[in-house]
Design an enzyme around this catalytic site. Structure first.
Site, short mmCIF file in Angstrom:
data_model
loop_
_atom_site.label_atom_id
_atom_site.label_comp_id
_atom_site.label_asym_id
_atom_site.label_seq_id
_atom_site.Cartn_x
_atom_site.Cartn_y
_atom_site.Cartn_z
CB CYS A 27 -54.13 18.95 -65.08
SG CYS A 27 -52.88 18.93 -66.42
CG ASN B 236 -48.85 22.72 -68.95
OD1 ASN B 236 -49.87 22.71 -69.37
ND2 ASN B 236 -48.42 22.80 -67.75
CG PHE C 106 -46.31 16.82 -73.47
CD1 PHE C 106 -46.12 15.48 -73.26
CD2 PHE C 106 -46.26 17.50 -72.27
CE1 PHE C 106 -45.71 14.76 -72.14
CE2 PHE C 106 -45.79 16.98 -70.85
CZ PHE C 106 -45.39 15.65 -70.99
CG HIS D 222 -49.36 17.18 -69.05
ND1 HIS D 222 -48.76 18.18 -69.27
CD2 HIS D 222 -50.03 17.17 -68.08
CE1 HIS D 222 -49.25 19.07 -68.17
NE2 HIS D 222 -49.89 18.20 -67.26
CG HIS E 210 -49.96 16.85 -62.33
ND1 HIS E 210 -49.33 16.47 -63.31
CD2 HIS E 210 -50.85 17.66 -62.84
CE1 HIS E 210 -49.48 16.76 -64.42
NE2 HIS E 210 -50.38 17.71 -64.30
N GLY F 121 -40.78 16.36 -67.89
CA GLY F 121 -39.80 17.44 -67.66
C GLY F 121 -40.15 18.49 -68.77
CG HIS G 275 -46.68 19.11 -61.36
ND1 HIS G 275 -45.92 20.06 -60.86
CD2 HIS G 275 -47.54 19.62 -62.21
CE1 HIS G 275 -46.10 21.20 -61.78
NE2 HIS G 275 -47.15 20.57 -62.39
#
Lengths: 482, 140
Positions: free
Chosen positions: A100, A204, A206, A236, A330, A380, A405
Site C-alpha cells: 500500500c 482509507n 483515495f 493512495h 508504506h 493527512g 506514513h
C-alpha cells in the site's frame, strides 16, 4: 494497562526491554508528550512491545508518531531483522495490503485555474476511476499477463502506454522489486487480482486534488519544482485482493512453521519464519509479486488521472506538467544496508504503515534526488493537510531510513460514525471549499477529519526530531473515495 | 442482532454467540456479509448462485476462520454475496454447507466495507455454559 515509557528527549520514548520477558530489544516511540494519553488508550504500544519479540530484531522495535492499533504490528511500526543472526520475516509486519503506498503528481495548474471547474473535475475523476466496494477495473488480466505484471510492476503499465519512462525513475525501487516469483503465488491470489488492477479500492484509499499552501523549505521546494498555489494530485492505493490473499497464504505458512523453528510470538498475527528458511523465501517471492502488482496499480491509476485531466483541460498531460514527484511504499519489507555499531549490515526492514526516508547521497535514489534526499509523501485527512518531506541522515542512523506514513487514526470507525450522526460531513467539507465524492456516506463519516490525528502535529514530531524535513504542505481541494 | 460489532481503531470486529456451532457459524457469516453490504431480500431469479462448501480443520476456531475466509474469497474474487446457508454437517473439525447467493452489483447494492481479510489478532472461539462465543477482527 499502561505501557511504561522512559523519556529520552522531547520526542523519543523508550519501552524498556524489561517490560515483557520475551522482548529482545527495547521499543522506541517517536511521539510528542501531548499525544501519549491517546497512545496509552488502546493496544498500539503493547504491539510495539510484541514486535520486540521477533528473532533477530536489531536495535529497537520502532514506532512512528502516527502509530495506532493494528493487528499484530502496530500501524506505524518498523522492525529491522538481521538474516545473519537468525532474523525473521513476518507477513504481519507488512500487512494484508502489501505495498500500500502513495504517489504525488505535480501539475502546472494553479488553484485559481481549478476553482471554477472543481466540482466537474472531481466528478469526472469519480466517474472514470474505478473505486468502491466490489468495483472491477477496466483491465482483465489473463494468467500470462498477470505473471508479467508480477515480474515487471510499474514497467508493465508503462510498456502498455500507461505512463512514461520518467515515471519509473521517480518510483521507489523503479516500480518493481527483483525476485518476484509468479510460481509462489496461489491460484486464489490470481483469481482475486484478475480484475482489480487499476482500481482504487475503499476504506482509507483515495485520490485527492490538492494545492500547495505552504512552502516550508524554499530551497528543497525549488529543487523539486514546487511553488505555493500549485495544484498536485495524490493517489493512495495498494495491491488490492491480490496482495490480501498473498498475505493470508503466507501467514498460514509461517504459522505452521513456528514450532519447526522454535519461535514463540505473543500474537499469532506476528507469525514469522527465518529470512533464510524455505518459508521465509517463499513469502519474499510472493510478497515481491504483490509489491509489483501494487506499483502497476498505482501507475494505472495515475494514467487514468492524467487521461481525465487531458480530456477536461484539452491539453496533454505533459503540457499540464503532470510529472510524478515520487511514489513510496508504506507496507513493505526490503533488504537495505545500514551501519550497526560501526559495521555495515544488510537488514530486512519491515515497514508497516511507515515510509522509507533515505537521506541525500543514497545509491538507491534516482539521480534527480540523490543530491537532496528522498521525497516522503505523508497524506493527512481530507479536511486538513498533507505533506511532502525529505529523508535525512538522522533517519539513516536512527530509524533505518524511515519516517511516518500519514496522520494515523484517532477514532474507531464506530466512534467516527457516532460523531457524524445528524451532520453532513460532506457539506461541512464543502463549506471549507473541499469537494468530496464517495460511494457510500458511511465512508465519508468514518474517514472524517476528526477520525484522524492532526497530521501537522505528526509531521512536526518527525521534523523537530530530525528524522525528516518538511518541504511543502498541501491542502485538499477535491477528494474521491471508495 | 445475531452479532455485535467490536470497536478497533483502524479495523472492525465481530463478537458472536451461539447456542451451538451452527448458530455461531451462521451468525458469523451474516455478520461478515453485513460488513460488506446490506443483504438484499433478492428476487428468486437473482438469487440463483448456489455453492457447496466442504471444509475441515484441526479445531472449531480454525474451522470458523476458514469458513469466513471462503465467504470473503467468493466476494472478492467472484463478486458473489452468499446470504443463505443450509448446514448439512457441522462438527468441531468439519463442515458441509450449501449456500445460496447473488452477484453483487456496485451500482445497486449498498457498499459498506471492503473487508481485506480475517485476522488472527485477538481471534477466539470458546465454549461457554450457553454454547459458543467467538471474537474475530477483520482488516478493513
Amino acid at each position: 494497562m499502561t505501557v511504561p515509557l522512559k523519556k529520552i528527549d522531547e520526542y523519543r520514548w523508550e519501552i524498556p526491554k524489561s517490560y515483557k520477558s520475551g522482548m529482545r530489544v527495547p521499543g522506541l516511540v517517536f511521539a510528542s508528550e501531548e499525544s501519549l494519553p491517546k497512545l496509552q488508550a488502546d493496544q498500539a504500544l503493547e504491539q510495539v512491545a510484541n514486535v520486540a519479540h521477533l528473532p533477530g530484531i536489531v536495535k529497537y522495535s520502532l514506532a512512528m508518531p502516527d502509530i495506532h492499533w493494528g493487528y499484530g504490528f502496530p500501524i506505524g511500526g518498523v522492525a529491522a531483522t538481521d538474516p545473519e543472526e537468525g532474523g525473521v520475516i513476518s507477513p504481519g509486519g507488512v500487512g494484508y495490503d502489501i505495498n500500500c503506498g502513495v504517489r504525488l503528481v505535480k501539475t502546472s495548474l494553479k488553484e485559481e485555474d481549478l476553482r471554477p471547474v472543481l466540482r466537474e473535475l472531481v466528478g469526472a475523476l469519480f466517474s472514470q476511476i474505478p473505486c468502491g466496494v466490489g468495483e472491477s477495473g477496466n483491465i482483465r488480466l489473463s494468467r500470462k499477463e498477470a505473471e508479467k505484471v508480477i515480474r515487471e510492476g510499474a514497467r508493465w503499465a508503462v510498456s502498455r502506454g500507461l505512463g512514461i519512462q520518467e515515471d519509473l525513475e521517480t518510483t521507489e525501487a523503479g516500480g518493481a522489486l527483483e525476485g518476484a516469483d509468479p510460481e509462489l503465488v496461489s491460484e486464489r491470489a490470481y483469481e482475486r487480482g484478475a480484475n482489480q488492477l487499476g482500481t482504487l479500492g475503499s476504506g482509507n484509499h483515495f485520490l485527492e486534488v490538492q494545492v500547495i499552501d505552504q512552502i516550508l523549505d524554499a530551497s528543497l521546494a525549488g529543487a523539486l519544482g514546487l511553488e505555493k498555489g500549485q495544484v498536485t494530485v495524490m493517489i493512495h492505493s495498494g495491491s488490492r485482493g491480490f496482495g490480501y490473499q498473498i498475505c493470508e497464504d503466507s501467514l498460514d505458512l509461517s504459522r505452521k512453521s513456528l514450532s519447526k523453528y522454535k519461535i514463540d510470538v505473543p500474537d499469532i498475527q506476528l507469525a514469522c519464519a527465518p529470512v533464510k528458511s524455505p518459508e521465509g523465501q517463499h513469502y519474499l517471492g510472493a510478497m515481491r509479486a504483490a509489491a509489483n502488482y501494487a506499483w502497476a496499480n498505482r501507475q494505472c491509476l495515475m494514467a487514468l488521472t492524467r487521461e481525465v485531466f487531458e480530456k477536461f483541460f484539452k491539453r496533454s498531460f505533459r503540457d499540464l506538467g503532470m510529472d510524478l514527484i515520487y511514489d513510496v511504499a508504506h507496507n513493505i519489507a526490503k533488504f537495505e544496508r545500514f551501519k550497526i555499531d560501526g559495521k555495515e549490515k544488510t537488514l530486512c526492514v519491515h515497514r508497516k504503515g511507515a515510509t522509507r526516508a533515505f537521506a541525500a547521497g543514497h545509491p538507491e535514489l534516482p539521480e534527480s534526488y540523490r543530491k537532496i534526499g528522498q521525497p516522503v509523501i505523508v497524506p493527512g485527512d481530507m479536511g486538513r493537510n498533507s505533506y511532502l518531506l525529505i529523508g535525512t541522515a538522522r533517519a539513516m542512523e536512527e530509524t533505518f531510513g524511515t519516517s511516518c506514513h500519514g496522520a494515523g487514526r484517532a477514532m474507531s470507525r464506530t466512534q467516527a460514525a457516532k460523531a457524524a450522526r445528524g451532520r453532513s460531513i460532506q457539506k461541512e467539507l464543502e463549506q471549507k471549499g473541499i469537494v468530496v465524492m464517495a460511494r457510500g456516506r458511511r465512508g465519508i463519516d468514518e474517514e472524517q477529519p476528526a477520525a484522524y490525528k492532526d497530521v501537522n502535529e505528526v509531521v512536526r514530531v518527525m521534523d523537530e526530531s530530525g528524522v525528516a524535513k518538511k518541504v511543502v504542505r498541501m491542502r485538499p481541494l477535491g477528494v474521491i473515495k471508495g | 442482532m445475531p452479532y455485535k460489532i467490536l470497536e478497533h481503531t483502524a479495523d472492525i470486529g465481530l463478537s458472536l454467540e451461539g447456542k451451538n456451532l451452527v448458530e455461531l457459524f451462521q451468525d458469523g457469516a451474516i455478520g461478515l456479509v453485513s460488513l460488506i453490504t446490506e443483504i438484499r431480500p433478492v428476487a428468486v431469479e437473482r438469487k440463483r448462485i448456489k455453492k457447496s462448501f466442504d471444509l475441515s480443520a484441526e479445531g472449531p476456531g480454525r474451522l470458523l476462520m476458514l469458513w469466513l475466509r471462503e465467504l470473503l474469497f467468493e466476494f472478492s474474487a467472484h463478486g458473489v454475496i452468499f446470504s443463505d446457508y443450509q448446514f448439512h454437517d457441522l462438527r468441531e473439525t468439519a463442515l458441509k454447507v450449501q449456500a445460496w447467493g447473488y452477484r453483487f452489483d456496485p451500482k445497486q447494492d449498498v457498499q459498506r466495507y471492503e473487508v481485506k481479510a480475517v485476522t488472527y489478532h485477538g481471534f477466539k472461539l470458546e465454549s461457554k455454559n450457553f454454547g459458543w462465543h467467538a471474537e474475530v477482527l477483520f482488516d478493513i
